[in-house]
Write an enzyme that holds these catalytic residues in place. Sequence first.
Site, PDB file in Angstrom:
ATOM      1  N   ILE A   1       0.685  -1.848  -0.240  1.00 37.79           N
ATOM      2  CA  ILE A   1       0.172   0.293   0.055  1.00 37.79           C
ATOM      3  C   ILE A   1       0.907   1.188  -0.394  1.00 37.79           C
ATOM      4  CG2 ILE A   1      -1.764   1.250   1.221  1.00 37.79           C
ATOM      5  CD1 ILE A   1      -2.720  -2.133  -0.211  1.00 37.79           C
TER       6      ILE A   1
ATOM      7  N   THR B   1       2.582  -2.128   4.476  1.00 40.68           N
ATOM      8  CA  THR B   1       2.538  -0.829   4.427  1.00 40.68           C
ATOM      9  C   THR B   1       4.336  -0.307   3.138  1.00 40.68           C
ATOM     10  OG1 THR B   1       4.142   0.234   5.753  1.00 40.68           O
ATOM     11  CG2 THR B   1       1.722  -0.128   6.219  1.00 40.68           C
ATOM     12  N   ASP B   2       4.096   0.585   2.088  1.00 41.55           N
ATOM     13  CA  ASP B   2       5.659   0.566   1.993  1.00 41.55           C
ATOM     14  C   ASP B   2       6.755   1.464   3.172  1.00 41.55           C
ATOM     15  OD1 ASP B   2       7.224   1.097  -0.226  1.00 41.55           O
ATOM     16  OD2 ASP B   2       6.081   2.184  -1.385  1.00 41.55           O
ATOM     17  N   ALA B   3       7.381   1.695   2.358  1.00 42.09           N
ATOM     18  CA  ALA B   3       7.821   2.138   3.832  1.00 42.09           C
ATOM     19  C   ALA B   3       7.784   3.316   4.427  1.00 42.09           C
ATOM     20  CB  ALA B   3       9.110   2.370   3.124  1.00 42.09           C
ATOM     21  N   THR B   4       7.286   3.008   5.729  1.00 44.07           N
ATOM     22  CA  THR B   4       6.803   3.868   6.218  1.00 44.07           C
ATOM     23  C   THR B   4       8.214   5.567   7.041  1.00 44.07           C
ATOM     24  OG1 THR B   4       7.107   2.856   9.158  1.00 44.07           O
ATOM     25  CG2 THR B   4       5.490   2.680   7.597  1.00 44.07           C
TER      26      THR B   4
END
Length: 582
Positions: free
Chosen positions: A235, A283-286
């Site tokens: 995401i 998630t993509d990298a937070t």
Amino acid sequence: MVQLRQAPFNLDEKGIEWVEETLNKMTVEEKIGQLFCTIGMSDEKEALDYLTKEVQIGGIMYRPANGKSLIETHSYLQESSKIPLLIAANLESGGQGAVTEGTQFGMPMGVAATDHAEMGYRLGKVSCSEGAAVGINWSFAPIVDIDINFRNPITNLRTFGSSVEKVLEMSKGYLKAADEEGLAVSIKHFPGDGVDERDQHLVTSVNDLSATEWRETYGRVYQELINEGAKTVMIGHIAQPNVVKSFKPEASHKEQYTPGSLSPILLNDLLRDELGFNGLTVTDATLMVGFTSFMSRKDAVPAAIANGCDMFLFNKSVAEDYSYMLAGYEAGVITAKRLDEAVTRILGTKASLNLHEKQAAGTLVPTFEELQSVLANEEHQAWTKECAESAVTLVKDTQNLLPLDVTKHKRLYLNVIERSIVAESDFAKQVKEALEKEGFEVTLRNRLGNIDAAKMMAGDASEEMMASLADMQKPTSDFTEQFDAALIVGNLGTSSNEVTIRLAFDALGNDIPWFVNDIPTAFVSFGNPYHLLDVPMVSTFVNSYTASPAVLEATVDRLLGRAKFTGVSPVDPFCGREELSY
């Protein structure tokens, strides 16, 4: 509810029993740990023990390293973990995305330019088999974004192009190969990059297609790949305001522009309910500003899970993010039901890859000998060569310059444009040597750096500035009579945190192709396929897509007429501008 018997898990009774028994034995703290997929920053045992025994992470990803060290680190991680780990890599363009000795098959856009559906499968086969050989079981690929906006600084070569059909054709082949190699894919970056010209690493970017347009493009891609069995979806920190409004017309401005990684409407109403995705979301990298700038991190960490993501990718501080997640659970932001749902999907994904059975058999990570046999795969090398030969694309040659002829164009001026300005980069040397091997007398431009006009006007002119100024003030014939042809090579692929990737020349010196009407000039791009925008004066333009030895060899063969150009551009290299085609 998570349906473990249904796609993409497809678990039998034994697999379901392992998921349920494992979940029931876990403490809240262990469940919280499973939510994290960290980035591997160390191979020190003390650091690894902290992740696997104290936090009890669910997954990890290391950047590419040599195979022997990766096997040792991954083996220790798996041996130290009570529950087997998801181990990820960005297997977007070949096995080198996991292991430095891996095969650089080709950038996705180059793979698509072959116009052969089989190449998507081969990309997946090379990438995933070589990743699996060092213990990778989760591919953060294929990228299924659509390169709609040529100014987008991220999608570009990393995509299969601007056609929905081409994206689907190549992605489906990749999924098939990943399944054969026992890897989960993560199709990304939902709800879809490639529309905005901004970078989600730096800002919450926006996919602003109408709801109808989105469903006909990105929606169709995700729907078909979900139906194809994609196990996970990554995401992005990308908003889709018009789709949000299609579900909730009265949505506030904040709701409309919430990044997908924090949007319950995009995660639940759209991805879960409308598209019917039953698998794992991550998630993509937070660490990206598209995530970190939207709300306080202490609130964003639990909100990502509470609002519908199942795993949380990367950390500023593992300990701090863990404390934020646990505090969010204790405060009721993450309910017990939602926590169990997320962890069930994590365990279900692991069971669908048979990680629990491999753990019992001690086969989660292959041996170094097994890795060596995979990396020496002659078929991978043959496929890579075939992909390179099929990909190179002649965009235009309106001056009928090609093929280059060593008898007519012997004295060749070569200028290689890259990010770093050095006299001779490794790639520039490779290009020069390849041309000299063919009998050309090659003069490689010593790129000096851009003139700083302000310093020059202030009388602070460096030696490099003076040299560029000298170029400008010499008679035209001093330059043009030295050469029979000019070849400009671009090696500027897009990269995160760089908002624009444009050709940068040394002001008006001989670096810039002012001489196209005096010397036959060609341009070859091994990176960004849209460079023609900045060199419209060049009448011969080739896109090669990947700066690899195989592609360089294939490009030289075609420039010299030993082979035909067969590549079909997956995007509009003319950027919608008619004048660029002449």
